[in-house]
Enzyme design. Sequence first.
Site, PDB file in Angstrom:
ATOM      1  N   ASN A   1       0.833  -1.218   0.000  1.00 13.77           N
ATOM      2  CA  ASN A   1       0.000   0.000   0.000  1.00 13.77           C
ATOM      3  C   ASN A   1       0.867   1.267   0.000  1.00 13.77           C
ATOM      4  O   ASN A   1       0.351   2.379   0.056  1.00 13.77           O
ATOM      5  CB  ASN A   1      -0.988   0.006   1.176  1.00 13.77           C
ATOM      6  CG  ASN A   1      -0.297   0.077   2.529  1.00 13.77           C
ATOM      7  OD1 ASN A   1       0.916   0.271   2.601  1.00 13.77           O
ATOM      8  ND2 ASN A   1      -1.065  -0.085   3.590  1.00 13.77           N
TER       9      ASN A   1
ATOM     10  N   LYS B   1       4.576   2.609   3.924  1.00 17.33           N
ATOM     11  CA  LYS B   1       5.934   2.642   4.496  1.00 17.33           C
ATOM     12  C   LYS B   1       6.993   2.348   3.426  1.00 17.33           C
ATOM     13  O   LYS B   1       8.135   2.740   3.571  1.00 17.33           O
ATOM     14  CB  LYS B   1       6.076   1.571   5.589  1.00 17.33           C
ATOM     15  CG  LYS B   1       5.055   1.647   6.696  1.00 17.33           C
ATOM     16  CD  LYS B   1       5.568   2.459   7.866  1.00 17.33           C
ATOM     17  CE  LYS B   1       4.523   2.517   8.965  1.00 17.33           C
ATOM     18  NZ  LYS B   1       4.831   3.498   9.980  1.00 17.33           N
TER      19      LYS B   1
ATOM     20  N   TYR C   1       3.680  -6.179  19.727  1.00 20.30           N
ATOM     21  CA  TYR C   1       4.300  -6.538  18.450  1.00 20.30           C
ATOM     22  C   TYR C   1       4.588  -8.045  18.401  1.00 20.30           C
ATOM     23  O   TYR C   1       4.153  -8.758  17.500  1.00 20.30           O
ATOM     24  CB  TYR C   1       5.596  -5.731  18.254  1.00 20.30           C
ATOM     25  CG  TYR C   1       6.431  -6.240  17.114  1.00 20.30           C
ATOM     26  CD1 TYR C   1       6.010  -6.062  15.806  1.00 20.30           C
ATOM     27  CD2 TYR C   1       7.618  -6.931  17.346  1.00 20.30           C
ATOM     28  CE1 TYR C   1       6.758  -6.562  14.756  1.00 20.30           C
ATOM     29  CE2 TYR C   1       8.367  -7.428  16.305  1.00 20.30           C
ATOM     30  CZ  TYR C   1       7.937  -7.243  15.011  1.00 20.30           C
ATOM     31  OH  TYR C   1       8.671  -7.742  13.967  1.00 20.30           O
TER      32      TYR C   1
ATOM     33  N   HIS D   1      15.481   2.214  13.906  1.00 23.24           N
ATOM     34  CA  HIS D   1      16.414   1.093  14.054  1.00 23.24           C
ATOM     35  C   HIS D   1      17.830   1.568  14.334  1.00 23.24           C
ATOM     36  O   HIS D   1      18.286   2.569  13.791  1.00 23.24           O
ATOM     37  CB  HIS D   1      16.383   0.206  12.797  1.00 23.24           C
ATOM     38  CG  HIS D   1      15.122  -0.591  12.718  1.00 23.24           C
ATOM     39  ND1 HIS D   1      13.929  -0.030  12.345  1.00 23.24           N
ATOM     40  CD2 HIS D   1      14.856  -1.889  13.009  1.00 23.24           C
ATOM     41  CE1 HIS D   1      12.982  -0.947  12.395  1.00 23.24           C
ATOM     42  NE2 HIS D   1      13.518  -2.084  12.799  1.00 23.24           N
TER      43      HIS D   1
ATOM     44  N   PHE E   1      19.468   3.503  24.731  1.00 21.41           N
ATOM     45  CA  PHE E   1      18.270   3.290  25.553  1.00 21.41           C
ATOM     46  C   PHE E   1      18.574   2.288  26.673  1.00 21.41           C
ATOM     47  O   PHE E   1      18.318   1.103  26.530  1.00 21.41           O
ATOM     48  CB  PHE E   1      17.120   2.765  24.690  1.00 21.41           C
ATOM     49  CG  PHE E   1      16.638   3.720  23.631  1.00 21.41           C
ATOM     50  CD1 PHE E   1      16.647   5.102  23.829  1.00 21.41           C
ATOM     51  CD2 PHE E   1      16.140   3.228  22.424  1.00 21.41           C
ATOM     52  CE1 PHE E   1      16.181   5.971  22.849  1.00 21.41           C
ATOM     53  CE2 PHE E   1      15.670   4.093  21.439  1.00 21.41           C
ATOM     54  CZ  PHE E   1      15.695   5.462  21.649  1.00 21.41           C
TER      55      PHE E   1
HETATM   56  N1  UFG Z   1      18.476   1.285  20.493  1.00 23.85           N
HETATM   57  C1  UFG Z   1      19.125   2.335  21.120  1.00 23.85           C
HETATM   58  N2  UFG Z   1      18.994   3.571  20.583  1.00 23.85           N
HETATM   59  C2  UFG Z   1      18.253   3.830  19.479  1.00 23.85           C
HETATM   60  C3  UFG Z   1      17.594   2.750  18.842  1.00 23.85           C
HETATM   61  C4  UFG Z   1      17.734   1.489  19.383  1.00 23.85           C
HETATM   62  O1  UFG Z   1      19.796   2.152  22.139  1.00 23.85           O
HETATM   63  O2  UFG Z   1      18.165   4.987  19.083  1.00 23.85           O
HETATM   64  C5  UFG Z   1      18.633  -0.074  21.036  1.00 23.85           C
HETATM   65  C6  UFG Z   1      17.315  -0.726  21.376  1.00 23.85           C
HETATM   66  O3  UFG Z   1      16.941  -0.398  22.696  1.00 23.85           O
HETATM   67  C7  UFG Z   1      17.662  -2.202  21.206  1.00 23.85           C
HETATM   68  C8  UFG Z   1      18.719  -2.199  20.100  1.00 23.85           C
HETATM   69  O4  UFG Z   1      19.202  -0.862  20.034  1.00 23.85           O
HETATM   70  O5  UFG Z   1      18.243  -2.696  22.350  1.00 23.85           O
HETATM   71  C9  UFG Z   1      18.169  -2.568  18.746  1.00 23.85           C
HETATM   72  O6  UFG Z   1      17.010  -1.795  18.501  1.00 23.85           O
HETATM   73  P1  UFG Z   1      16.243  -1.773  17.113  1.00 23.85           P
HETATM   74  O7  UFG Z   1      15.098  -0.841  17.253  1.00 23.85           O
HETATM   75  O8  UFG Z   1      17.203  -1.549  16.011  1.00 23.85           O
HETATM   76  O9  UFG Z   1      15.748  -3.258  16.966  1.00 23.85           O
HETATM   77  P2  UFG Z   1      14.863  -4.163  17.954  1.00 23.85           P
HETATM   78  O10 UFG Z   1      15.799  -5.144  18.589  1.00 23.85           O
HETATM   79  O11 UFG Z   1      14.004  -3.372  18.855  1.00 23.85           O
HETATM   80  O12 UFG Z   1      13.853  -4.836  16.964  1.00 23.85           O
HETATM   81  C10 UFG Z   1      14.247  -5.419  15.763  1.00 23.85           C
HETATM   82  C11 UFG Z   1      13.108  -5.290  14.760  1.00 23.85           C
HETATM   83  C12 UFG Z   1      11.966  -6.107  15.198  1.00 23.85           C
HETATM   84  C13 UFG Z   1      12.394  -7.499  15.506  1.00 23.85           C
HETATM   85  C14 UFG Z   1      13.501  -7.500  16.498  1.00 23.85           C
HETATM   86  C15 UFG Z   1      13.953  -8.890  16.785  1.00 23.85           C
HETATM   87  O13 UFG Z   1      12.704  -3.961  14.628  1.00 23.85           O
HETATM   88  O14 UFG Z   1      11.019  -6.108  14.187  1.00 23.85           O
HETATM   89  O15 UFG Z   1      14.572  -6.750  15.992  1.00 23.85           O
HETATM   90  O16 UFG Z   1      15.070  -8.894  17.598  1.00 23.85           O
HETATM   91  F1  UFG Z   1      11.386  -8.189  16.035  1.00 23.85           F
END
Ligand code: UFG
Length: 327
Positions: free
Chosen positions: A32, A35, A140, A188, A207
């Site tokens: 769609n 994104k 999620y 991300h 974070f």
């Molecule tokens: N983080 C930071 N600062 C930021 C962004 C992220 O410290 O500005 C940290 C997050 O707290 C996390 C790590 O970096 O610990 C990775 O974060 P992401 O947002 O890059 O990825 P996530 O691990 O939250 O999630 C990703 C995908 C999901 C998937 C998941 C599986 O976005 O769809 O990996 O591990 F499910």
Amino acid sequence: MKVLVCGGAGYIGSNMTAMLAREGHHPIVYDNLSKGHKAAIADKELVVGDLSDFDLLVKTLEKYEIEAVMHFAAFIEVGESVAEPLRYYKNNFCATHNLLTAMETAGVRKFIFSSTAAVYGIPEIFPITENSPTKPINPYGQTKLAVEDMCHHQSITGKLNFAALRYFNACGAGNNGTLGEDHRPESHLIPLIIQAAMGKREDIKIFGTDYPTPDGTCVRDYIHIEDLCRAHLLALKQLDNKREIICNLGNEKGHSVRDVIETVKRISGKDFKVTETDKRPGDPPVLTASAKKAKDELGWRVEKPDLEEIIETAWKWHSENPNGYPD
Ligand code: UFG
């Protein structure tokens, strides 16, 4: 094979679409464009549509004589899912129910679903195997697990053969470095750090620094997008005779947020501000995969296991596309 790629204009979907075409399949993108980026699918066939549009889905499956569906069209932000759970249930669960119903109506049996490490919640034993308890700690992960369960039950009827591939942290640029990560807004870690290195944001925020990990920051398992996509092709081959495949897709290595920041600094040669802030809701401290099942059952091999090499592909793509995709 004629494959409908739902969410094929997104980051993982566009890399998958390109790989399918390179390998002699015929991908049709269904997106769609809320994104995704049109520029990321180049000249591939595109149906602009929503997964809530049942009639369009059935029509598309029939018109293109689709033999398999790959489904990447989902909301993917853990924090957002905590704040807006109903949107996540609607888009990630209800829309997939609609898609599976359309597939049943059109008689399409093969389905590959983007699942996630988030189904495991806060695991206690590492590396995480597919037998680890599934106890998501955010909407999620819960919506993804609910879809896996729905697929499982539908497969028992004999009308669906499916693979649920539980992704760890997909990253890097694929298709010879031409297809990179461009989420808007970006959330991300790797693209955000790269934006800080490029001077496009004033800092990178960590974070949480008191997690029970060696340096206090979260540990994740970063897997190159090409490796991730290749596992889908292997799974597709097996769906002729397997009713259900559930596999982790990870690199089997953990890297902390601080490790990733230092790696980007080394590769880019840039220094930038790092700010320590509060934890993000819904983040488990550690997610690292066992990929033994994918290796044994799919014959999968990780070709780019090295974080430096993975981040180099991302750095190169962002350097060549400082404003992301042109749309
Ligand atoms: N983080 C930071 N600062 C930021 C962004 C992220 O410290 O500005 C940290 C997050 O707290 C996390 C790590 O970096 O610990 C990775 O974060 P992401 O947002 O890059 O990825 P996530 O691990 O939250 O999630 C990703 C995908 C999901 C998937 C998941 C599986 O976005 O769809 O990996 O591990 F499910």
